[in-house]
Scaffold this motif. Structure first.
Motif, PDB file in Angstrom:
ATOM      1  N   ARG A 280      45.577   4.701  13.327  1.00 40.20           N
ATOM      2  CA  ARG A 280      44.844   4.129  12.184  1.00 40.20           C
ATOM      3  C   ARG A 280      44.993   5.018  10.946  1.00 40.20           C
ATOM      4  N   SER A 281      44.869   6.305  11.157  1.00 35.79           N
ATOM      5  CA  SER A 281      44.996   7.236  10.042  1.00 35.79           C
ATOM      6  C   SER A 281      46.390   7.160   9.429  1.00 35.79           C
ATOM      7  N   PHE A 282      47.404   7.096  10.300  1.00 35.87           N
ATOM      8  CA  PHE A 282      48.778   6.982   9.805  1.00 35.87           C
ATOM      9  C   PHE A 282      48.956   5.675   9.043  1.00 35.87           C
ATOM     10  N   GLN A 283      48.439   4.602   9.586  1.00 35.28           N
ATOM     11  CA  GLN A 283      48.559   3.293   8.924  1.00 35.28           C
ATOM     12  C   GLN A 283      47.912   3.307   7.542  1.00 35.28           C
ATOM     13  N   ARG A 284      46.796   4.011   7.433  1.00 34.64           N
ATOM     14  CA  ARG A 284      46.120   4.120   6.128  1.00 34.64           C
ATOM     15  C   ARG A 284      47.028   4.832   5.120  1.00 34.64           C
ATOM     16  N   LEU A 285      47.645   5.943   5.577  1.00 32.76           N
ATOM     17  CA  LEU A 285      48.536   6.701   4.696  1.00 32.76           C
ATOM     18  C   LEU A 285      49.771   5.886   4.308  1.00 32.76           C
ATOM     19  N   ALA A 286      50.261   5.091   5.274  1.00 37.10           N
ATOM     20  CA  ALA A 286      51.479   4.308   5.040  1.00 37.10           C
ATOM     21  C   ALA A 286      51.191   2.946   4.407  1.00 37.10           C
ATOM     22  N   ARG A 287      49.901   2.670   4.140  1.00 38.76           N
ATOM     23  CA  ARG A 287      49.484   1.407   3.531  1.00 38.76           C
ATOM     24  C   ARG A 287      49.876   0.203   4.395  1.00 38.76           C
ATOM     25  N   LEU A 288      49.594   0.366   5.689  1.00 41.10           N
ATOM     26  CA  LEU A 288      49.824  -0.697   6.655  1.00 41.10           C
ATOM     27  C   LEU A 288      48.467  -1.218   7.131  1.00 41.10           C
ATOM     28  N   THR A 289      48.486  -2.329   7.800  1.00 41.01           N
ATOM     29  CA  THR A 289      47.250  -2.874   8.364  1.00 41.01           C
ATOM     30  C   THR A 289      46.650  -1.869   9.339  1.00 41.01           C
ATOM     31  N   GLU A 290      45.375  -1.508   9.127  1.00 36.67           N
ATOM     32  CA  GLU A 290      44.732  -0.474   9.947  1.00 36.67           C
ATOM     33  C   GLU A 290      44.095  -1.099  11.182  1.00 36.67           C
ATOM     34  N   ASP A 291      44.931  -1.369  12.171  1.00 40.68           N
ATOM     35  CA  ASP A 291      44.409  -1.968  13.403  1.00 40.68           C
ATOM     36  C   ASP A 291      44.542  -1.044  14.608  1.00 40.68           C
ATOM     37  N   GLY A 292      45.148   0.132  14.420  1.00 39.85           N
ATOM     38  CA  GLY A 292      45.296   1.071  15.521  1.00 39.85           C
ATOM     39  C   GLY A 292      46.325   0.667  16.553  1.00 39.85           C
ATOM     40  N   LYS A 293      47.073  -0.386  16.256  1.00 41.16           N
ATOM     41  CA  LYS A 293      48.118  -0.861  17.168  1.00 41.16           C
ATOM     42  C   LYS A 293      49.491  -0.533  16.578  1.00 41.16           C
TER      43      LYS A 293
ATOM     44  N   TRP B  65      55.758   0.949  14.002  1.00 41.92           N
ATOM     45  CA  TRP B  65      56.799   1.680  14.747  1.00 41.92           C
ATOM     46  C   TRP B  65      57.885   2.160  13.795  1.00 41.92           C
ATOM     47  N   SER B  66      58.399   1.272  12.954  1.00 40.90           N
ATOM     48  CA  SER B  66      59.468   1.648  12.022  1.00 40.90           C
ATOM     49  C   SER B  66      59.016   2.734  11.057  1.00 40.90           C
ATOM     50  N   ALA B  67      57.777   2.607  10.574  1.00 41.23           N
ATOM     51  CA  ALA B  67      57.254   3.599   9.643  1.00 41.23           C
ATOM     52  C   ALA B  67      57.079   4.959  10.318  1.00 41.23           C
ATOM     53  N   LEU B  68      56.638   4.944  11.580  1.00 38.33           N
ATOM     54  CA  LEU B  68      56.472   6.192  12.328  1.00 38.33           C
ATOM     55  C   LEU B  68      57.809   6.890  12.553  1.00 38.33           C
ATOM     56  N   VAL B  69      58.802   6.103  12.951  1.00 40.23           N
ATOM     57  CA  VAL B  69      60.135   6.665  13.174  1.00 40.23           C
ATOM     58  C   VAL B  69      60.667   7.274  11.879  1.00 40.23           C
ATOM     59  N   MET B  70      60.503   6.552  10.786  1.00 41.16           N
ATOM     60  CA  MET B  70      60.974   7.054   9.493  1.00 41.16           C
ATOM     61  C   MET B  70      60.233   8.328   9.088  1.00 41.16           C
ATOM     62  N   ALA B  71      58.919   8.343   9.327  1.00 41.88           N
ATOM     63  CA  ALA B  71      58.127   9.521   8.979  1.00 41.88           C
ATOM     64  C   ALA B  71      58.549  10.723   9.818  1.00 41.88           C
ATOM     65  N   PHE B  72      58.777  10.509  11.126  1.00 44.66           N
ATOM     66  CA  PHE B  72      59.222  11.605  11.984  1.00 44.66           C
ATOM     67  C   PHE B  72      60.581  12.128  11.518  1.00 44.66           C
ATOM     68  N   ASN B  73      61.506  11.221  11.263  1.00 44.40           N
ATOM     69  CA  ASN B  73      62.829  11.660  10.808  1.00 44.40           C
ATOM     70  C   ASN B  73      62.732  12.422   9.485  1.00 44.40           C
ATOM     71  N   GLY B  74      61.744  12.064   8.660  1.00 43.11           N
ATOM     72  CA  GLY B  74      61.537  12.805   7.426  1.00 43.11           C
ATOM     73  C   GLY B  74      61.136  14.241   7.684  1.00 43.11           C
ATOM     74  N   THR B  75      60.392  14.485   8.775  1.00 43.07           N
ATOM     75  CA  THR B  75      59.996  15.863   9.091  1.00 43.07           C
ATOM     76  C   THR B  75      61.203  16.692   9.527  1.00 43.07           C
ATOM     77  N   LEU B  76      62.236  16.052  10.045  1.00 43.94           N
ATOM     78  CA  LEU B  76      63.428  16.782  10.477  1.00 43.94           C
ATOM     79  C   LEU B  76      64.207  17.350   9.307  1.00 43.94           C
ATOM     80  N   ARG B  77      64.030  16.743   8.150  1.00 41.32           N
ATOM     81  CA  ARG B  77      64.746  17.195   6.948  1.00 41.32           C
ATOM     82  C   ARG B  77      63.913  18.166   6.116  1.00 41.32           C
ATOM     83  N   ALA B  78      62.665  18.362   6.550  1.00 44.25           N
ATOM     84  CA  ALA B  78      61.762  19.219   5.753  1.00 44.25           C
ATOM     85  C   ALA B  78      62.153  20.687   5.884  1.00 44.25           C
TER      86      ALA B  78
END
Length: 267
Positions: free
Chosen positions: A235-248, A254-267
């Motif tokens: 839910r917290s991630f969805q809020r940050l990513a401006r997605l529906t906050e349903d906790g599912k 899923w796509s946003a999470l994968v993209m966010a994780f891959n972004g940490t690899l370049r940090a």
């Protein structure tokens, strides 16, 4: 007699400690067969052999021929001296580095090839935390198969828990990139809707990717169980990513999470 330069050369994979002889079988026997075929191009007196992981009379005779040209004790067995000399000769011809042994390693196998696989999984787990902890004991058990599946899931490979040619190549690449400080982005397929009560490796991926985001989302345990803590973190991630906050975790999350994780690899 051939001069084989071994100074400073470490066999890849290193010798496991088990002497291979007529009647042996498995990935390490296949590794020997692969190396024998590689040195055959320079020393035709070393017969080529079938790479099937079965150490029979043909393999023993080829080992004897190699031992003869290398000035080793001619017994047709592969102990540490023959293993290291054979790798050094192969590397001198084909270039240093570990190559696919030639057969698929599976649960129940053991030896140098398996231990090398385990060591790579352990190292990359520092980045890809969805991979469970295992021991580098050279024994391919259920824990190693599970960790391999967790690796395969994240890199768009067939998820079978077996160490075949494609998985060998992918693991070698990912491992090399981790060592180089430039980790490979993950490419996990969307597994279908995940929600509280879901379990399995895809949940481990969700928890791993959330954990990589640090203090920006609530902390979760990577255990493959989608409980209330994971729901709150999603839910917290969805809020940050401006997605529906349903906790599912549906396709957008899923796509946003994968993209966010891959972004940490370049940090």
């Amino acid at each position: 007699m051939a001069t084989i330069e071994q100074a400073g050369t470490t066999a890849m994979p290193p010798y496991f400690g088990t002497v291979l002889r007529n009647g042996s079988s498995g990935p390490d026997s296949a590794q020997v067969q692969t190396w024998l075929n590689g040195v055959h191009t320079r020393w035709p007196q070393v017969p080529s052999v079938s790479v099937d992981g079965k150490y029979g009379g043909g393999t023993a005779n080829a080992v004897k021929a190699f031992q003869t040209v290398a000035g080793l004790t001619v017994d047709g067995q592969v102990g540490s001296s023959t293993w290291n000399a054979l790798y050094a000769a192969f590397a001198d011809i084909r270039g240093a580095g570990e190559v696919f042994c030639g057969v698929t390693a599976r649960s129940g196998d053991r030896g140098a090839v398996v231990k090398s696989m385990q060591q790579k999984l352990i190292r990359i787990r520092q980045v890809y935390t969805a991979i469970a902890s295992i021991s580098a004991d050279g024994a391919f058990g259920s824990a190693s198969a599970a960790a391999l599946k967790q690796f395969q899931r994240q890199f768009a490979l067939g998820i079978d828990g077996a160490f075949g040619r494609n998985t060998f190549a992918a693991l070698a690449k990912v491992y090399g990139q981790v060592l180089a400080g430039a980790p490979t982005p993950v490419l996990p397929r969307y597994p279908g809707l995940l929600r509280q009560g879901s379990t399995g490796d895809s949940v481990r991926c969700v928890q791993s990717y959330l954990s990589a985001l640090g203090s920006t989302v609530p902390k979760v345990t990577i255990d493959g169980r989608f409980g209330s803590a994971t729901t709150a973190s999603v839910r917290s991630f969805q809020r940050l990513a401006r997605l529906t906050e349903d906790g599912k975790v549906g396709p957008a999350t899923w796509s946003a999470l994968v993209m966010a994780f891959n972004g940490t690899l370049r940090a």
